[in-house]
Design an enzyme around this catalytic site. Structure first.
Site, short mmCIF file in Angstrom:
data_model
loop_
_atom_site.label_atom_id
_atom_site.label_comp_id
_atom_site.label_asym_id
_atom_site.label_seq_id
_atom_site.Cartn_x
_atom_site.Cartn_y
_atom_site.Cartn_z
N SER A 16 -20.63 29.57 43.80
CA SER A 16 -21.89 29.19 44.46
C SER A 16 -21.68 28.24 45.65
O SER A 16 -22.36 28.39 46.67
CB SER A 16 -22.87 28.59 43.46
OG SER A 16 -23.31 29.61 42.60
N LYS A 65 -29.22 28.01 30.72
CA LYS A 65 -30.42 28.61 31.33
C LYS A 65 -31.64 28.55 30.41
O LYS A 65 -32.75 28.31 30.88
CB LYS A 65 -30.14 30.06 31.73
CG LYS A 65 -29.19 30.19 32.91
CD LYS A 65 -29.02 31.66 33.26
CE LYS A 65 -28.12 31.83 34.47
NZ LYS A 65 -28.10 33.22 34.94
N ARG A 153 -26.46 47.41 21.16
CA ARG A 153 -25.61 47.57 19.97
C ARG A 153 -26.43 47.20 18.73
O ARG A 153 -26.45 47.94 17.76
CB ARG A 153 -24.40 46.63 20.15
CG ARG A 153 -23.30 46.80 19.20
CD ARG A 153 -22.10 46.00 19.64
NE ARG A 153 -22.39 44.56 19.74
CZ ARG A 153 -21.51 43.64 20.09
NH1 ARG A 153 -20.27 43.99 20.41
NH2 ARG A 153 -21.84 42.37 20.15
P1 ATR Z 1 -26.50 37.03 27.76
O1 ATR Z 1 -27.39 35.83 27.63
O2 ATR Z 1 -25.45 36.91 28.81
O3 ATR Z 1 -27.26 38.30 27.86
P2 ATR Z 1 -26.06 37.37 24.94
O4 ATR Z 1 -27.44 36.89 24.65
O5 ATR Z 1 -24.93 36.89 24.10
O6 ATR Z 1 -25.62 37.02 26.42
O7 ATR Z 1 -26.11 38.97 24.95
C1 ATR Z 1 -24.99 39.73 25.16
C2 ATR Z 1 -25.36 41.19 25.04
O8 ATR Z 1 -24.20 41.99 25.21
C3 ATR Z 1 -25.95 41.54 23.69
O9 ATR Z 1 -26.96 42.49 23.88
C4 ATR Z 1 -24.74 42.15 22.97
O10 ATR Z 1 -25.08 43.07 21.95
P3 ATR Z 1 -25.57 42.55 20.49
O11 ATR Z 1 -27.00 42.17 20.68
O12 ATR Z 1 -25.39 43.73 19.62
O13 ATR Z 1 -24.68 41.40 20.16
C5 ATR Z 1 -24.08 42.86 24.10
N1 ATR Z 1 -22.64 43.12 23.88
C6 ATR Z 1 -21.64 42.23 23.79
N2 ATR Z 1 -20.45 42.85 23.64
C7 ATR Z 1 -20.71 44.19 23.63
C8 ATR Z 1 -19.91 45.36 23.51
N3 ATR Z 1 -18.59 45.29 23.38
N4 ATR Z 1 -20.54 46.55 23.55
C9 ATR Z 1 -21.87 46.64 23.69
N5 ATR Z 1 -22.68 45.56 23.82
C10 ATR Z 1 -22.11 44.35 23.80
#
Ligand code: ATR
Length: 277
Positions: A16, A65, A153
């Site tokens: 940034s 955030k 997922r």
């Molecule tokens: P952010 O605030 O960055 O969105 P988060 O709330 O931890 O971070 O969400 C990460 C997202 O990536 C989630 O939707 C997660 O799926 P789950 O809800 O099933 O945990 C998804 N995610 C993380 N790793 C993944 C993977 N290898 N394949 C598919 N989805 C993934």
């Protein structure tokens, strides 16, 4: 001299400062933009101290955030309120307000690549149901998309997000339809956006091959030095990583703080940021 900052933990990797120095140069103003590493539990006091010491605006990044959303609520823009997270703090009438420019950043980068009517009338498939997805949905709906499908997922999280936005749909005249599923049950759509963290672990997504074949544009909100991600490698249509989203969310924040709209030379800025990576 205008004092700006980005606060997060970790923060060393943040581009940034480079981005905002570019905007400042283009706008012809002096800006000091610092990175602040904030300890967990200290984001409120860090923001308060920064503005008390003359700060004009700050960006908020992981993992704060949602904390800043709670801290500033109800002094939030509509899009920050709906997105449940804040990435930009500004002052108005001596009070601190929270905004979220991530969605506009995403939309403006897609429009740069697809033309001004890029998202209007399109069916969007978004993968992931975390804060990143919720953060950009209000801006996608603002663009007049006709359908939004969230695939995740953990299906229950996609269901909750769809439930949340279906309760607020009266805000959008275009009345898009909404649906959700597991990733392997996602239907073909025009544009696929990966807002999950799958590419961080370089994992491919279990999308049906027909879904990958029928998409006309694919976007990964993650950005990498070389512009490639595991998800983008699965796609044969025109595609993009999320560097432009970073650029345009920053540009929107800069405009909020300064009232200025600096012009950017996209290719030059992209080269600068990728080299720095
Ligand atoms: P952010 O605030 O960055 O969105 P988060 O709330 O931890 O971070 O969400 C990460 C997202 O990536 C989630 O939707 C997660 O799926 P789950 O809800 O099933 O945990 C998804 N995610 C993380 N790793 C993944 C993977 N290898 N394949 C598919 N989805 C993934």
């Amino acid at each position: 001299m205008i004092h700006l900052a980005v606060m997060g933990n970790p923060i060393a990797h943040s581009r940034s400062p480079l981005l905002h120095q570019y905007f400042a140069k283009s706008a012809g103003i002096d800006v000091h933009y610092e990175k602040q590493l904030v300890a967990l539990g200290e984001i409120e006091s860090s923001i308060t101290a920064f503005f008390q010491n003359g700060g004009k605006g700050c960006n908020i990044t992981l993992p704060f955030k949602q904390d800043v959303y709670t801290f500033l609520n109800p002094k939030l823009t509509d899009r920050a309120l709906l997105s449940g997270s804040v990435n930009t703090v500004f002052i108005q009438d001596n009070a601190l307000y929270g905004d979220n420019t991530d969605g506009v950043g995403l939309v403006n980068d897609i429009k740069r690549q697809l033309g001004k009517t890029g998202l209007s009338g399109q069916r969007i498939l978004i993968i992931g149901a975390g804060g990143a997805t919720r953060g950009v949905i209000p801006s996608l709906l603002d663009e007049g998309i006709t359908h939004l499908h969230i695939a995740n997922r953990t299906v229950s999280k996609a269901a909750s997000l769809i439930d949340y936005f279906s309760q607020h749909l009266e805000k959008w005249a275009s009345k898009p339809t909404l649906s959700f599923s597991a990733i392997n049950d996602a239907p073909p759509c025009d544009i696929i956006i990966n807002a999950s963290s799958s590419s961080l672990s370089q994992e491919a997504l279990p999308l049906n091959p027909e879904v990958l074949q029928k998409a006309s544009f694919a976007y990964d909100m993650l950005y990498t030095r070389e512009g490639r991600t595991a998800f983008l490698d699965q796609c044969s249509c025109p595609k993009s990583d999320g560097l432009g989203m970073l650029i345009y969310q920053g540009l929107e924040a800069f405009s909020i703080w300064t009232g200025l709209h600096p012009s950017i030379h996209y290719a030059e800025l992209e080269q600068l940021l990728r080299m720095d990576g």
